[in-house]
Scaffold this motif. Sequence first.
Motif, PDB file in Angstrom:
ATOM      1  N   ALA A  68       0.892  -1.195  -0.010  1.00  0.00           N
ATOM      2  CA  ALA A  68       0.072  -0.007   0.124  1.00  0.00           C
ATOM      3  C   ALA A  68       0.997   1.201   0.093  1.00  0.00           C
ATOM      4  CB  ALA A  68      -0.993  -0.075   1.081  1.00  0.00           C
ATOM      5  N   LEU A  69       1.943   1.267  -0.866  1.00  0.00           N
ATOM      6  CA  LEU A  69       2.747   2.445  -0.767  1.00  0.00           C
ATOM      7  C   LEU A  69       1.967   3.467  -1.375  1.00  0.00           C
ATOM      8  CD1 LEU A  69       6.263   1.000  -1.770  1.00  0.00           C
ATOM      9  CD2 LEU A  69       4.993   1.196   0.685  1.00  0.00           C
ATOM     10  N   SER A  94      -2.589   4.488   7.065  1.00  0.00           N
ATOM     11  CA  SER A  94      -2.692   3.991   5.658  1.00  0.00           C
ATOM     12  C   SER A  94      -3.399   5.119   4.830  1.00  0.00           C
ATOM     13  CB  SER A  94      -3.017   2.474   5.319  1.00  0.00           C
ATOM     14  OG  SER A  94      -3.129   2.310   3.862  1.00  0.00           O
ATOM     15  N   GLY A  95      -4.727   5.187   5.344  1.00  0.00           N
ATOM     16  CA  GLY A  95      -5.395   6.233   4.605  1.00  0.00           C
ATOM     17  C   GLY A  95      -5.050   7.937   4.797  1.00  0.00           C
ATOM     18  N   LYS A  96      -4.393   7.940   5.877  1.00  0.00           N
ATOM     19  CA  LYS A  96      -3.944   9.519   6.003  1.00  0.00           C
ATOM     20  C   LYS A  96      -2.876   9.498   5.021  1.00  0.00           C
ATOM     21  CE  LYS A  96      -4.900   9.998  11.056  1.00  0.00           C
ATOM     22  NZ  LYS A  96      -4.213   9.727  12.179  1.00  0.00           N
ATOM     23  N   ASN A  97      -2.145   8.397   4.781  1.00  0.00           N
ATOM     24  CA  ASN A  97      -0.901   8.527   3.906  1.00  0.00           C
ATOM     25  C   ASN A  97      -1.314   8.701   2.306  1.00  0.00           C
ATOM     26  OD1 ASN A  97       2.167   8.252   3.010  1.00  0.00           O
ATOM     27  ND2 ASN A  97       1.590   6.152   2.594  1.00  0.00           N
ATOM     28  N   ILE A  98      -2.262   7.746   2.131  1.00  0.00           N
ATOM     29  CA  ILE A  98      -2.473   7.970   0.591  1.00  0.00           C
ATOM     30  C   ILE A  98      -3.673   8.838   0.241  1.00  0.00           C
ATOM     31  CG2 ILE A  98      -3.752   6.400  -1.132  1.00  0.00           C
ATOM     32  CD1 ILE A  98      -2.910   4.064   0.655  1.00  0.00           C
ATOM     33  N   LEU A  99      -4.639   9.209   1.093  1.00  0.00           N
ATOM     34  CA  LEU A  99      -5.681  10.035   0.579  1.00  0.00           C
ATOM     35  C   LEU A  99      -5.544  11.505   0.206  1.00  0.00           C
ATOM     36  CD1 LEU A  99      -7.716   7.720   0.197  1.00  0.00           C
ATOM     37  CD2 LEU A  99      -9.552   9.173   1.455  1.00  0.00           C
ATOM     38  N   PRO A 100      -4.649  12.307   0.866  1.00  0.00           N
ATOM     39  CA  PRO A 100      -4.132  13.632   0.612  1.00  0.00           C
ATOM     40  C   PRO A 100      -3.613  13.622  -0.808  1.00  0.00           C
ATOM     41  CG  PRO A 100      -3.666  13.097   2.722  1.00  0.00           C
ATOM     42  CD  PRO A 100      -3.979  11.924   2.394  1.00  0.00           C
ATOM     43  N   ARG A 101      -2.872  12.221  -0.930  1.00  0.00           N
ATOM     44  CA  ARG A 101      -2.118  12.449  -2.501  1.00  0.00           C
ATOM     45  C   ARG A 101      -3.193  12.298  -3.348  1.00  0.00           C
ATOM     46  NH1 ARG A 101       3.719  11.240  -3.736  1.00  0.00           N
ATOM     47  NH2 ARG A 101       3.717  10.832  -5.798  1.00  0.00           N
TER      48      ARG A 101
ATOM     49  N   GLN B 139       7.054  10.214  -1.383  1.00  0.00           N
ATOM     50  CA  GLN B 139       6.602  10.579   0.106  1.00  0.00           C
ATOM     51  C   GLN B 139       7.159   9.529   1.091  1.00  0.00           C
ATOM     52  OE1 GLN B 139       2.522  11.131  -0.953  1.00  0.00           O
ATOM     53  NE2 GLN B 139       1.906   9.951   0.912  1.00  0.00           N
ATOM     54  N   GLY B 140       7.580  10.115   2.199  1.00  0.00           N
ATOM     55  CA  GLY B 140       8.059   9.167   3.434  1.00  0.00           C
ATOM     56  C   GLY B 140       7.264   9.800   4.586  1.00  0.00           C
ATOM     57  N   THR B 141       6.089   9.566   4.813  1.00  0.00           N
ATOM     58  CA  THR B 141       5.332  10.140   5.939  1.00  0.00           C
ATOM     59  C   THR B 141       5.512   9.454   7.335  1.00  0.00           C
ATOM     60  OG1 THR B 141       3.341   9.027   5.503  1.00  0.00           O
ATOM     61  CG2 THR B 141       3.441  11.088   4.361  1.00  0.00           C
ATOM     62  N   PHE B 142       5.154  10.239   8.402  1.00  0.00           N
ATOM     63  CA  PHE B 142       5.202  10.104   9.674  1.00  0.00           C
ATOM     64  C   PHE B 142       6.638   9.260  10.021  1.00  0.00           C
ATOM     65  CE2 PHE B 142       0.699   8.453   8.236  1.00  0.00           C
ATOM     66  CZ  PHE B 142       0.484   9.807   8.009  1.00  0.00           C
ATOM     67  N   ALA B 143       7.851   9.978   9.632  1.00  0.00           N
ATOM     68  CA  ALA B 143       9.199   9.344   9.551  1.00  0.00           C
ATOM     69  C   ALA B 143       9.595   9.279  11.053  1.00  0.00           C
ATOM     70  CB  ALA B 143      10.016  10.153   8.854  1.00  0.00           C
ATOM     71  N   SER B 144      10.109   8.060  11.386  1.00  0.00           N
ATOM     72  CA  SER B 144      11.178   8.135  12.719  1.00  0.00           C
ATOM     73  C   SER B 144      12.545   7.873  12.549  1.00  0.00           C
ATOM     74  CB  SER B 144      10.307   7.033  13.754  1.00  0.00           C
ATOM     75  OG  SER B 144      10.579   5.815  13.154  1.00  0.00           O
ATOM     76  N   THR B 156      11.957   5.110   7.874  1.00  0.00           N
ATOM     77  CA  THR B 156      11.385   4.282   8.632  1.00  0.00           C
ATOM     78  C   THR B 156      10.047   5.088   9.225  1.00  0.00           C
ATOM     79  OG1 THR B 156      13.160   3.039   9.244  1.00  0.00           O
ATOM     80  CG2 THR B 156      11.219   2.825  10.700  1.00  0.00           C
ATOM     81  N   ARG B 157       8.992   4.605   8.941  1.00  0.00           N
ATOM     82  CA  ARG B 157       7.587   5.087   9.218  1.00  0.00           C
ATOM     83  C   ARG B 157       6.696   4.563  10.473  1.00  0.00           C
ATOM     84  NH1 ARG B 157       3.873   4.117   5.256  1.00  0.00           N
ATOM     85  NH2 ARG B 157       2.825   6.107   5.924  1.00  0.00           N
ATOM     86  N   GLU B 158       6.294   5.347  11.265  1.00  0.00           N
ATOM     87  CA  GLU B 158       5.326   4.853  12.467  1.00  0.00           C
ATOM     88  C   GLU B 158       4.091   4.614  11.728  1.00  0.00           C
ATOM     89  OE1 GLU B 158       5.459   7.272  15.902  1.00  0.00           O
ATOM     90  OE2 GLU B 158       7.516   7.051  15.873  1.00  0.00           O
ATOM     91  N   VAL B 159       3.570   3.423  11.748  1.00  0.00           N
ATOM     92  CA  VAL B 159       2.438   3.034  11.320  1.00  0.00           C
ATOM     93  C   VAL B 159       1.450   2.268  12.144  1.00  0.00           C
ATOM     94  CG1 VAL B 159       3.136   2.971   8.777  1.00  0.00           C
ATOM     95  CG2 VAL B 159       3.349   0.920  10.145  1.00  0.00           C
ATOM     96  N   ASP B 160       0.196   2.130  12.046  1.00  0.00           N
ATOM     97  CA  ASP B 160      -0.594   1.522  12.894  1.00  0.00           C
ATOM     98  C   ASP B 160      -0.176   0.116  13.701  1.00  0.00           C
ATOM     99  OD1 ASP B 160      -2.508   3.476  12.751  1.00  0.00           O
ATOM    100  OD2 ASP B 160      -3.645   2.918  11.210  1.00  0.00           O
TER     101      ASP B 160
END
Lengths: 310, 249
Positions: A68-69, A94-101, B139-144, B156-160
Motif C-alpha cells: 500500500a505504498l 494508511s488512509g492518512k498517507n494515501i488520500l491527501p495524495r 513521500q515518506g510520511t510519519f518518519a521516525s 522508517t515510518r510509524e504506522v498503525d
Amino acid sequence: MTVLVLADHDNKALGAATLNAVTAATELGGDVHVLVAGNGCAAVADEAAKVAGVAKVLLAEDAMYADALAENMAALIVSLADSYDVILAAATTSGKNILPRVAALLDVAQISEIVEVVSPDTFVRPIYAGNAMATVQSSDAKKVITVRSTNFAAAAATGGSASVEAASAAADTGLSTFVGAELSKSERPELTSAKIVISGGRGMQSGDNFHLLEKVADKLGAAVGASRAAVDAGFVPNDYQVGQTGKVVAPQLYIAVGISGAIQHLAGMKDSKVIVAINKDEEAPIFQVADYGLVADLFKALPELDEALG
Amino acid sequence: MKVLVAVKRVVDYNVKIRVKADKTGVDLANVKMSMNPFDEIAVEEGLRLREAGVATEVVAMSVGPQAAQETLRTALAMGADRGILVKTDETVEPLGVAKLMKAVAEEEKPDLIIVGKQAIDDDSNQTGQMLAALLGWSQGTFASEVNLDGGTAKVTREVDGGLQTIELKMPAVVTTDLRLNEPRYASLPNIMKAKKKPIDEKTPEDLGVDISPRLKTLKVEEPAKREAGVRVESVAELVDKLKNEAGVI
Ligand SMILES: Cc1cc2nc3c(=O)[nH]c(=O)nc-3n(C[C@H](O)[C@H](O)[C@H](O)COP(=O)(O)OP(=O)(O)OC[C@H]3O[C@@H](n4cnc5c(N)ncnc54)[C@H](O)[C@@H]3O)c2cc1C
Ligand SMILES: Nc1ncnc2c1ncn2[C@@H]1O[C@H](COP(=O)(O)O)[C@@H](O)[C@H]1O
C-alpha cells in the motif's frame, strides 16, 4: 452518487476500520463500492463483498500494491476516480498517507477525520486536538474524505452480496519501494476496536512494569495503550500511543494508569464511554474527565486490581 | 544538497483554546503562538543533515501573516540558513500551502523537503502528501528515521501496526513524526545571529498560485463537555462500581 471506499487490509483480512468507513459512506447516500488493492488479496475482496451496504468490490492485484505504498496507490485511485463522487477511507495511517495524495492529484481539498456527516457536502471534524468542532462545507465537485472510525458504527460484516470485479493496475510510478516492516505482535484485541483499553503513562517508570498492566489487560480482554511520554521513553512501541497524534480510541471502558491527562492525550480517549483514572496525584487533570478516579500508587493498585479480577 | 523545511505558526501546544461565542472560530487574541512542534522536528532533521555534511543549506519557509516572520526567526535561530515568507492574511488550506510550496520548490530546487506530519491547529495531516503529489515526488510520511544514501532516502515510518521502512527515490518529501529527533533549543548567541539572516518575502500572487479555499467553515463549536465523576477509595470499590454501576466489566 457513488462512493469509493478504500479498504484497509494486510492482504489476508479486511481491517476493522473499513467497516466504520462503509457506514460513513452509506450515510452520504448512493452506491458504495470498495476498492481492495494489494497482492494475493482475493480473500479480502470476498470478505468486503459480504459487508452489508456494499454494492460492488473492485479488486486490483499487483505486486506493487502489496504494501500500500502511497505513490502507486494514489495513481490507481486517481485512474478510477472518474466514476466516483466521493473517495473515502478510514483515518488509519494508511488512509492518512494515501488520500491527501489522491486529493491533490484531483485538485480538491481533503476533509480530514470527519466525525459526522451533516449532509452530502457538509461535515463535522475536530480541530485543535478536539477542543473545537468545525462544521465545514465543501465546494469541490469531487470529495476526498477520511473518517474517524470511532464516530461511526461498524457496518455488519455479513449480509451483503456484492459482485467482485477486477480493476486494472495503473502505471508503476517507480517512486518508492518497500524495504521491511517491524510489526508489533499481540494476542490482545486491536487498540482502536477493543471494548476495553488500559493505558500506561510515564508513571509506569519502565517497559518491564507494563507487565503489571498487561496482566490486568488479559483478565479483562483489553488492549494495551500508552501516552506519548511512555512511548518516547521507550517503554512500549510507537503503535501504542493514544492521542491527538496517535490513535483515537473510544472503548466501553478506558483505564488510564500513571497518565496526567494532557490535552493531547485526552484528544485520543475522551469519547470513551467510561473512563477510570489511577494516579497518585489527586490534582492530575485526568481526574476531570474520569468517571471513576482512584488516587493511589499504581504499583499498589495494579496488583490489587489483578487480584480483585480473580 | 539543499533541504527545504516548512514551519507553521500555530497556537502553542500548552494553550487551552477557547471557541468564540459567535461560533465563527477559535479566539486567537492574546494567545501564545509558537512553531508547530512537528516543524521543530523538521528543522532539527534538516540541521542534522547539514551537520553530517549531507546537506549544504537548510531553507525554512512559512505561509502566513507578517507575524509568521517570528516563526521563521525561530527556525533561523535554531540554525537554518535563510527564510522565505509567503505572506498572506487569508487562511490557507493544506492544498493551497502545498501549491505555494511547490512554487517555491520549483525556484529553490531542493533535493529534500521536510514538513511536519500534522499542524496541531487544523489537525489536517495533508500538506506533505499533497506537496509530494503536486511535484510528482516520492513521500515518506510519519518518519521516525531518515537515512540518505546516494540517490535514495531510506525512511522508517510509524504506522498503525508498528514500523515500516521504505526506500524513496530522491527528490522526496518527508513528514516528521515525534520520534524522529529531539529538537534543539536556540542559544542566545544564535538568536542574535538569526536577526541578521535573510528572510525573503513573497506573496501568493508573486508565485502565481490561487489559494482560494475549497471549504467553508459554517460554525465552530465547543465539543460536548465531560462531567467529572466520582472518587473511589479503593480498588475493591472501583471493581464493584465497574461491575454493578457502570456494567462495563
Ligand atoms: C505535538 C505534540 C503531540 C503530542 N501527541 C500526544 C499524543 O498523541 N498522545 C499523548 O499521550 N501525548 C501527546 N503529547 C504529549 C502530551 O503533551 C504529554 O506530554 C503526555 O501525554 C504526558 O504523558 P504522561 O501523562 O504519561 O506523563 P506525565 O505528564 O509526566 O504524567 C505522569 C503521571 O503519572 C503519575 N504517576 C507517577 N508515578 C505514579 C505512581 N507510582 N502511581 C500513580 N501515578 C503515578 C503522575 O502523578 C503524573 O500525573 C503530544 C505533545 C506534543 C507537543
Ligand atoms: N501555513 C503554513 N506554513 C508553513 N508550513 C505549513 C503551513 N501549513 C502547513 N504547513 C506544513 O505542513 C505540515 C502539515 O500541516 P497540515 O497538513 O495542515 O496538518 C505542518 O507541520 C507544516 O510543516
